[in-house]
Design a protein around this motif. Structure first.
Motif, short mmCIF file in Angstrom:
data_model
loop_
_atom_site.label_atom_id
_atom_site.label_comp_id
_atom_site.label_asym_id
_atom_site.label_seq_id
_atom_site.Cartn_x
_atom_site.Cartn_y
_atom_site.Cartn_z
N ARG A 1 -65.38 -10.81 54.82
CA ARG A 1 -66.28 -11.70 54.10
C ARG A 1 -66.25 -11.42 52.60
NH1 ARG A 1 -71.14 -12.83 51.89
NH2 ARG A 1 -72.09 -14.80 52.51
N ARG B 1 -71.36 -13.32 47.47
CA ARG B 1 -72.71 -12.80 47.58
C ARG B 1 -73.38 -13.30 48.86
NH1 ARG B 1 -75.14 -11.12 42.70
NH2 ARG B 1 -76.97 -10.83 44.01
N GLU B 2 -74.57 -12.78 49.12
CA GLU B 2 -75.29 -13.10 50.35
C GLU B 2 -75.64 -14.60 50.44
OE1 GLU B 2 -78.20 -11.37 47.31
OE2 GLU B 2 -76.14 -11.01 48.00
N ASN C 1 -75.08 -18.67 59.51
CA ASN C 1 -74.99 -17.87 58.30
C ASN C 1 -73.82 -16.92 58.46
OD1 ASN C 1 -75.78 -15.40 56.45
ND2 ASN C 1 -77.03 -17.11 55.77
N ARG D 1 -73.39 -14.16 56.61
CA ARG D 1 -73.72 -12.83 56.06
C ARG D 1 -74.51 -11.96 57.04
NH1 ARG D 1 -74.97 -8.54 54.69
NH2 ARG D 1 -75.26 -7.66 52.60
N PHE D 2 -75.21 -12.57 57.98
CA PHE D 2 -76.09 -11.83 58.88
C PHE D 2 -75.80 -12.18 60.34
CE2 PHE D 2 -78.38 -11.99 54.88
CZ PHE D 2 -78.92 -10.72 54.76
N GLN E 1 -73.07 -6.40 60.67
CA GLN E 1 -73.87 -7.07 59.64
C GLN E 1 -75.34 -6.78 59.85
OE1 GLN E 1 -72.68 -11.25 60.14
NE2 GLN E 1 -71.33 -11.05 58.36
N ASP F 1 -83.81 -9.23 55.94
CA ASP F 1 -83.97 -9.07 54.50
C ASP F 1 -84.44 -10.39 53.91
OD1 ASP F 1 -83.97 -8.26 51.89
OD2 ASP F 1 -81.78 -8.05 51.72
N GLY G 1 -82.10 -11.84 51.32
CA GLY G 1 -81.02 -12.29 52.18
C GLY G 1 -80.64 -13.75 52.05
N GLU H 1 -81.20 -16.36 53.81
CA GLU H 1 -80.80 -17.12 54.99
C GLU H 1 -81.47 -18.50 55.02
OE1 GLU H 1 -80.66 -14.17 58.63
OE2 GLU H 1 -81.84 -13.34 56.97
#
Length: 648
Positions: free
Chosen positions: A76, A79-80, A127, A129-130, A135, A141, A145, A147
């Motif tokens: 990945r 950024r988040e 998503n 990132r999570f 992860q 977060d 985060g 999301e």
């Protein structure tokens, strides 16, 4: 291009269920050229292609492919919140497809949607990132985060697609609904009592409710709005006001904290207030807008005076050389102002939109649409450093326009705004149509009672102040009202109505605010609004300490800047070396605005302070040209200032 005359939901970013005014969407208004038409063309040909290429090369779109293939988290990139840039790009594509019907963009849109939808989890979660092995857990977060923030932009993209291509089979709306259903299960009244650290899901949910008719989404937006200010997010060094979790929305006196977050939340709260009939909340938001504009907004319409937290300062804290004025905050301000305009028809909201469009949104992109300002300073003390076109800028406050940023929210935000700009030109009510922004345009609509309204707008505004509305079709013997906004700066405007036979039917002064022409219009009738465009000097409120003793030159909606590249005639090479000459007045010549300046006295004193009047005076003045602020930094590195000291 032709537009259908319709009374159905407009092809527009905002479609409230109630309010004084109804927005006219892309299916009813088309910008046909001029200042904004040119920028829409660059956006279509340059900016959208540039964004698409960068999303690929930076890895942010391939993140979705990795989610499908099992390549996360190792592969990945970004950024988040990088998923959100893909969604804003999709929204920009959707509006541009609605505007032009481009088959190439349609194909690109479907390709991107296919890659995004393949990454959605069975329960609707989406998503990159999570949530996967290696992860962070889902919702672990909420402060940082993003999301829910990312999903908010997904919802807005789906709304744009549903409104411009309501019967499309690409599946984006279904992806958004599955995700929204998951959000309602997870964060509903019986779920997590929590909010996202970056607002925008509220806007996305409210508009998704309007598109689908599913009130669960509006209720979830309301819950998120009401939960702000309860202190559910962790405290941070800038305080919970950074993410508007310090004071309930309806109790705040002004926008505060991170300027983008604040405007997005205010826009979402306005959607909730309007669609739920919460007049108390709506009135609170109007009060916040009033104070924010009166005390926390730059002359350009920019908002946010803090670099460290990208935030609003306190009242009157508006330093020119430290202006952050993030481009995205300008977009958020337009979103908030537009909702208040539709709710109450106050022309001041359209005035701020105009100021922000010309001096923030138009300033960010380079002429080719492939480099951008993230922050918009009003005083550049040191010439900037040209950006490497192949490099991603690590700094939001880049000294010259950069092709891309590690935090790249601004380019796709500009793109989606310009692609949907037709929908911000005009509104309607039961009595007629209101022109809110001025551009060459074609307007075709039908009032609720069946009265047909069709006219074209001819103007080269803001080059000149003449706006001509030519009626092309109207229901015989049916009166309707054409309302034209008269900006607050336009004292001395005149309105004239000329019949199709060439006779002057009416002529009058047009005071700032709004002016109406009501009659049974016939094809060939012309309404002319003449706005005074002479350049003018503007002084700051004396409580703005940072620019006391300085003046700005404005012309129409445009703020002007002094650049060092224009100072050779004064024998200097830095804007710090000159001041406005006593009694200086701006003039127009050779298509430019000019002002008299004098050189500051040169001193080798070892102490820069002294008695009043110690500064040497009597220097000869010289006339120098200015540039519209949105054109600064287009001729290479320079120093620049908008607020110019006035010599005494």
């Amino acid at each position: 291009m032709t537009m259908q005359i319709t009374t159905t939901a407009p092809q527009a970013p905002v479609a409230p269920s109630r309010g004084r005014l109804r927005p006219l969407g892309q299916n009813e208004v088309r910008i046909t050229g001029g200042f904004w038409g040119d920028r829409q063309a660059v956006n279509a040909a340059g900016t959208l292609a540039h964004i698409g290429a960068r999303l690929e090369s930076e890895g942010w779109l391939p993140n979705f492919d990795l989610a499908v293939s099992g390549g996360l988290p190792e592969g990945r990139r970004g950024r988040e919140f990088s998923d959100s840039e893909v969604y804003k790009y999709l929204e920009g594509l959707a509006w541009e497809i609605g505007r032009t019907g481009s088959p190439e963009l349609e194909q690109r849109f479907r390709e991107v949607v296919s890659r995004v939808s393949a990454a959605q989890e069975p329960d609707g979660y989406l998503n990159t990132r999570f949530g996967r092995p290696g992860q962070g857990a889902r919702w672990s977060d909420l402060e940082w985060g993003h999301e829910l923030y990312c999903l908010g932009h997904l919802f807005q993209a789906a709304v744009a697609r549903a409104r411009t291509r309501p019967h499309a089979d690409d599946g984006l709306l279904e992806v958004a609904r599955r995700a929204a259903d998951m959000v309602c299960r997870e964060f509903g009244a019986d779920g997590r009592d929590a909010i996202c650290g970056h607002a925008v899901v509220e806007v996305g949910l409210a508009e998704l409710a309007r598109v689908t008719g599913d009130d669960r989404y509006l209720e979830q937006a309301r819950l998120f709005v009401e939960r702000h200010g309860r202190g559910t997010l962790r405290d941070i060094e800038w305080g919970r006001k950074y993410y508007q979790d310090d004071i309930p929305v309806r109790d705040a006196e002004a926008l505060r904290g991170h300027a983008v977050r604040a405007n997005y939340l205010a826009a979402g709260a306005a959607d909730v207030a309007i669609d739920t009939g919460d007049d108390r909340l709506l009135e609170a938001l109007r009060g916040q807008w009033d104070r924010t504009v009166a005390r926390r907004t730059y002359i350009t319409g920019g908002q946010g005076s803090h670099h460290q937290d990208e935030a609003f300062g306190e009242d009157w804290e508006l330093p020119a050389d430290r202006a952050y004025s993030e481009t995205c905050a300008g977009v958020g301000s337009i979103m908030f102002s537009w909702r208040l305009l539709l709710a109450g028809a106050d022309p001041r909201h359209a005035d701020l939109i105009e100021r922000t469009l010309y001096n923030v949104v138009a300033t960010s992109p380079a002429p080719d649409g492939r480099a951008f300002f993230y922050a918009n300073t009003l005083h550049q003390r040191v010439p900037g450093i040209p950006a490497d076109p192949d490099t991603t800028s690590p700094r939001a406050s880049s000294s010259l326009r950069a092709p891309w940023f590690e935090v790249s929210c601004c380019p796709p935000n500009v793109a989606r705004t310009l692609a949907s700009l037709d929908a911000y030109v005009a509104t309607a009510d039961g009595e007629g149509v209101q022109l809110q922004q001025y551009a060459p345009a074609s307007v075709r609509t039908t009032l609720p009672d069946g009265r047909v309204i069709a006219f074209d707008v001819e103007t080269d505004y803001p080059a000149s102040g003449l706006v001509r509305v030519i009626v092309t079709d109207a229901a015989p013997d049916a009166e309707w009202t054409l309302t034209l906004r008269v900006p607050a700066w336009a004292g001395g405007a005149r309105l004239r109505v000329v019949s199709s036979s060439g006779e002057v039917a009416a002529e009058s002064d047009a005071a700032p605010g709004a002016v109406e022409a009501r009659r049974a219009f016939r094809a060939g009738d012309v309404v002319e609004l003449d706005l005074p465009m002479a350049p003018r000097l503007t002084a700051p409120d004396e409580r703005i300490d940072a620019v006391r003793g300085c003046l700005v030159i404005e012309r129409g909606p445009e703020v002007f800047a002094l650049e060092s590249v224009d100072l050779a005639v004064a024998g200097v090479d830095d804007v710090a070396q000159v001041a406005l000459a006593p009694g200086a007045a701006p003039v127009e010549r050779d298509g430019r605005v000019w002002i008299d300046v004098v050189r500051h006295g040169e001193s080798d004193a070892c102490w820069p302070y002294g008695e009043p009047g110690d500064e040497p005076g009597g220097a000869a003045s010289v006339q120098v040209p200015l540039v519209p602020y949105h054109e600064w930094a287009e001729r290479g590195p320079s120093t620049m200032r908008v607020w110019i000291p006035a010599a005494t």
